[in-house]
Design a protein around this motif. Structure first.
Motif, PDB file in Angstrom:
ATOM      1  N   ALA A 230     -24.327 -39.835   2.912  1.00 51.64           N
ATOM      2  CA  ALA A 230     -24.969 -40.914   2.093  1.00 51.64           C
ATOM      3  C   ALA A 230     -23.906 -41.515   0.907  1.00 51.64           C
ATOM      4  CB  ALA A 230     -26.370 -40.682   1.469  1.00 51.64           C
ATOM      5  N   ALA A 231     -23.123 -40.706   0.292  1.00 51.68           N
ATOM      6  CA  ALA A 231     -22.211 -41.010  -0.912  1.00 51.68           C
ATOM      7  C   ALA A 231     -23.135 -41.616  -1.728  1.00 51.68           C
ATOM      8  CB  ALA A 231     -21.319 -42.216  -0.219  1.00 51.68           C
ATOM      9  N   THR A 232     -24.163 -40.778  -2.108  1.00 50.66           N
ATOM     10  CA  THR A 232     -25.100 -41.259  -3.028  1.00 50.66           C
ATOM     11  C   THR A 232     -24.836 -41.808  -4.455  1.00 50.66           C
ATOM     12  OG1 THR A 232     -26.542 -39.765  -1.700  1.00 50.66           O
ATOM     13  CG2 THR A 232     -27.555 -40.573  -3.731  1.00 50.66           C
ATOM     14  N   GLU A 233     -23.386 -41.138  -4.947  1.00 50.95           N
ATOM     15  CA  GLU A 233     -22.769 -41.342  -6.316  1.00 50.95           C
ATOM     16  C   GLU A 233     -22.737 -42.852  -6.276  1.00 50.95           C
ATOM     17  OE1 GLU A 233     -19.280 -40.176  -3.636  1.00 50.95           O
ATOM     18  OE2 GLU A 233     -21.497 -39.785  -3.809  1.00 50.95           O
ATOM     19  N   ASP A 234     -22.539 -43.656  -5.405  1.00 48.68           N
ATOM     20  CA  ASP A 234     -22.250 -44.956  -5.182  1.00 48.68           C
ATOM     21  C   ASP A 234     -23.775 -46.056  -5.216  1.00 48.68           C
ATOM     22  OD1 ASP A 234     -19.774 -44.659  -4.570  1.00 48.68           O
ATOM     23  OD2 ASP A 234     -19.770 -44.809  -2.807  1.00 48.68           O
ATOM     24  N   GLN A 235     -24.482 -45.199  -5.148  1.00 48.11           N
ATOM     25  CA  GLN A 235     -26.064 -45.995  -5.215  1.00 48.11           C
ATOM     26  C   GLN A 235     -26.910 -45.360  -6.142  1.00 48.11           C
ATOM     27  OE1 GLN A 235     -27.657 -45.572  -1.067  1.00 48.11           O
ATOM     28  NE2 GLN A 235     -25.511 -44.786  -0.436  1.00 48.11           N
ATOM     29  N   ILE A 236     -26.671 -44.243  -7.118  1.00 44.66           N
ATOM     30  CA  ILE A 236     -27.612 -43.733  -7.945  1.00 44.66           C
ATOM     31  C   ILE A 236     -27.979 -44.611  -9.204  1.00 44.66           C
ATOM     32  CG2 ILE A 236     -25.872 -42.498  -9.408  1.00 44.66           C
ATOM     33  CD1 ILE A 236     -29.579 -41.131  -7.827  1.00 44.66           C
ATOM     34  N   GLY A 237     -27.081 -45.688  -9.455  1.00 40.51           N
ATOM     35  CA  GLY A 237     -27.412 -46.536 -10.626  1.00 40.51           C
ATOM     36  C   GLY A 237     -28.569 -47.392 -10.308  1.00 40.51           C
ATOM     37  N   ALA A 238     -28.838 -47.631  -8.927  1.00 45.25           N
ATOM     38  CA  ALA A 238     -30.163 -48.422  -8.689  1.00 45.25           C
ATOM     39  C   ALA A 238     -31.424 -47.720  -8.363  1.00 45.25           C
ATOM     40  CB  ALA A 238     -29.937 -49.312  -7.155  1.00 45.25           C
ATOM     41  N   ARG A 239     -31.255 -46.438  -8.843  1.00 50.37           N
ATOM     42  CA  ARG A 239     -32.358 -45.218  -8.613  1.00 50.37           C
ATOM     43  C   ARG A 239     -32.695 -44.747  -9.843  1.00 50.37           C
ATOM     44  NH1 ARG A 239     -30.614 -41.830  -3.005  1.00 50.37           N
ATOM     45  NH2 ARG A 239     -29.757 -43.882  -1.906  1.00 50.37           N
ATOM     46  N   LYS A 240     -33.127 -45.514 -10.762  1.00 45.99           N
ATOM     47  CA  LYS A 240     -33.374 -44.961 -12.201  1.00 45.99           C
ATOM     48  C   LYS A 240     -34.454 -44.259 -12.310  1.00 45.99           C
ATOM     49  CE  LYS A 240     -30.845 -48.924 -14.390  1.00 45.99           C
ATOM     50  NZ  LYS A 240     -29.646 -47.918 -14.823  1.00 45.99           N
ATOM     51  N   SER A 241     -34.371 -43.276 -13.279  1.00 43.05           N
ATOM     52  CA  SER A 241     -35.640 -42.390 -13.587  1.00 43.05           C
ATOM     53  C   SER A 241     -36.499 -43.275 -14.615  1.00 43.05           C
ATOM     54  CB  SER A 241     -35.208 -41.125 -13.973  1.00 43.05           C
ATOM     55  OG  SER A 241     -34.613 -41.333 -15.342  1.00 43.05           O
ATOM     56  N   HIS A 242     -37.643 -42.714 -14.669  1.00 44.90           N
ATOM     57  CA  HIS A 242     -38.755 -43.081 -15.802  1.00 44.90           C
ATOM     58  C   HIS A 242     -37.765 -42.980 -17.232  1.00 44.90           C
ATOM     59  CE1 HIS A 242     -41.984 -42.496 -13.018  1.00 44.90           C
ATOM     60  NE2 HIS A 242     -42.699 -43.356 -13.816  1.00 44.90           N
ATOM     61  N   HIS A 243     -37.118 -42.012 -17.397  1.00 46.42           N
ATOM     62  CA  HIS A 243     -36.550 -41.737 -18.791  1.00 46.42           C
ATOM     63  C   HIS A 243     -35.499 -42.745 -18.780  1.00 46.42           C
ATOM     64  CE1 HIS A 243     -34.682 -39.590 -22.292  1.00 46.42           C
ATOM     65  NE2 HIS A 243     -33.381 -39.993 -21.438  1.00 46.42           N
ATOM     66  N   GLU A 244     -34.681 -43.099 -17.806  1.00 46.86           N
ATOM     67  CA  GLU A 244     -33.695 -44.300 -17.822  1.00 46.86           C
ATOM     68  C   GLU A 244     -34.259 -45.697 -17.952  1.00 46.86           C
ATOM     69  OE1 GLU A 244     -30.244 -42.632 -15.305  1.00 46.86           O
ATOM     70  OE2 GLU A 244     -31.905 -43.235 -14.160  1.00 46.86           O
TER      71      GLU A 244
END
Length: 359
Positions: A230-244
């Motif tokens: 998945a190379a998730t590090e490239d996509q995690i910016g679009a998967r924000k948490s409540h905190h973020e």
């Protein structure tokens, strides 16, 4: 940069307290088909129960030195101090692992951890093969993410000064938002209709396609869990948490809503009686999670205790080591402000009652 053959793949296993992350990882390394796997375990509290369970597997391709523990903290909060140095040391070994598995604390936000894989020293050497979120399907089917979740929500609803969601609900949603795959564990405890309702609940938490599968006792083929690419590090910016989403000012994430402590108690002469007493302690004090090891008279092996709400599992996992003093030590995790003194007294009383019952 995308996933490549010269970077070590890493699977991040996340999920709320007691979902079955450690059991899933243990099954994974027991069926790794010769892969050299390194495990990083992060726990909430200062006693590494999950790490100890994984170290007891005795598997050639995952020796004890390949199980690294980061206790008394959360690597989503201490990336520079804990996670990066641990990863660097692991990668500098003469024999690199074929795959790295990270078990996050049940109270961790996965997003900051995955984002840390973009650090220059890490990004060139490791890629996130996938984030696997493990969910207690039976607990979700019951409408709660931990014991007495409804009561906790009622307390918050009665307090006009609180306008935020339950921290349990936020964690549940955040861990799904970060996922590449969701495992509905403990599916054997509910029927097909309730399992399908849980699947729909989970799928509705995100606005993108999400792989959702089910399992019992954390048993899944290695090929299902590893090799997602998945190379998730490239996509995690679009998967924000409540905190973020709600703290874009850079305020640090913390776990002030939760506390943990260790209770040391006596020998457990009657395990069944002890379990029955623990269920009452959990019910009386809204304990979210309880886990640890017990010493049983006449038994050379340590008794593992794993409690999620009123469901308590016990089993003997390995003999006490030559340098170990058989003892009972349990980690208790609950909401901030729980009555530690009362819980400690109740657990110790439970061991004493177990001795009387055995006599």
């Amino acid at each position: 940069m995308t996933a490549s053959a010269d970077r070590v793949p890493c699977t991040v296993v996340t999920g709320f307290l007691g979902a079955g992350k450690t059991t899933l990882i243990r099954n994974l390394i027991e069926n790794a088909s010769g892969r050299r796997i390194a495990i990083i375990v992060n726990e909430f509290g200062d006693v590494g129960i999950d790490g100890e369970i994984l170290k007891s597997c005795g598997i050639e391709n995952c020796p004890e030195e390949n199980v690294l523990e980061l206790a008394n903290g959360c690597i989503c909060c201490t990336v520079a101090d804990d996670f990066v140095p641990t990863m660097t040391a692991l990668l500098e070994r003469d024999k690199r692992p074929d795959h790295i598995v990270i078990e996050t604390s049940g109270l961790a936000l996965p997003q900051p951890l995955v984002a840390a894989f973009n650090w220059p020293d890490i990004r060139t050497q490791v890629t996130v093969d996938g984030v696997v979120t493990v969910i207690d399907a039976a607990a979700v089917a019951d409408g709660r993410f931990a014991a007495d979740h409804d009561a906790l929500d009622a307390q918050r609803a009665a307090d006009d000064s609180l306008d935020h969601e339950s921290p349990l609900e936020e964690l549940f949603e955040d861990q799904i938002r970060a996922a590449d795959m969701v495992v509905l564990n403990k599916a054997d405890l509910i029927d097909a209709a309730r399992l399908e309702a849980v699947r729909a609940n989970v799928a509705g938490q995100v606005d993108r396609p999400l792989k959702v599968i089910h399992a019992s006792h954390g048993e899944l083929p290695v090929e299902v869990l590893l090799g997602l690419g998945a190379a998730t590090e490239d996509q995690i910016g679009a998967r924000k948490s409540h905190h973020e989403l709600h703290h874009e000012d850079g305020h640090e994430h913390d776990h002030d809503d939760f506390d943990s402590f260790v209770v040391a108690a006596g020998m457990v002469a009657d395990p069944d009686g002890f379990v029955a007493a623990l269920k009452q302690v959990i019910a009386d004090h809204d304990v979210l999670r309880l886990k640890g090891f017990c010493a049983v008279p006449g038994k050379p092996m340590r008794l593992v205790v794993q409690a999620v709400g009123q469901r308590i599992e016990t089993y003997f996992d390995r003999p006490w080591g030559a340098g170990e003093q058989p003892s009972t030590r349990l980690v208790v995790i609950g909401l901030h402000g729980m009555d530690r003194a009362a819980i400690e007294a109740a657990v110790r009383a439970a061991t004493a009652e177990a001795v009387i019952a055995a006599e």
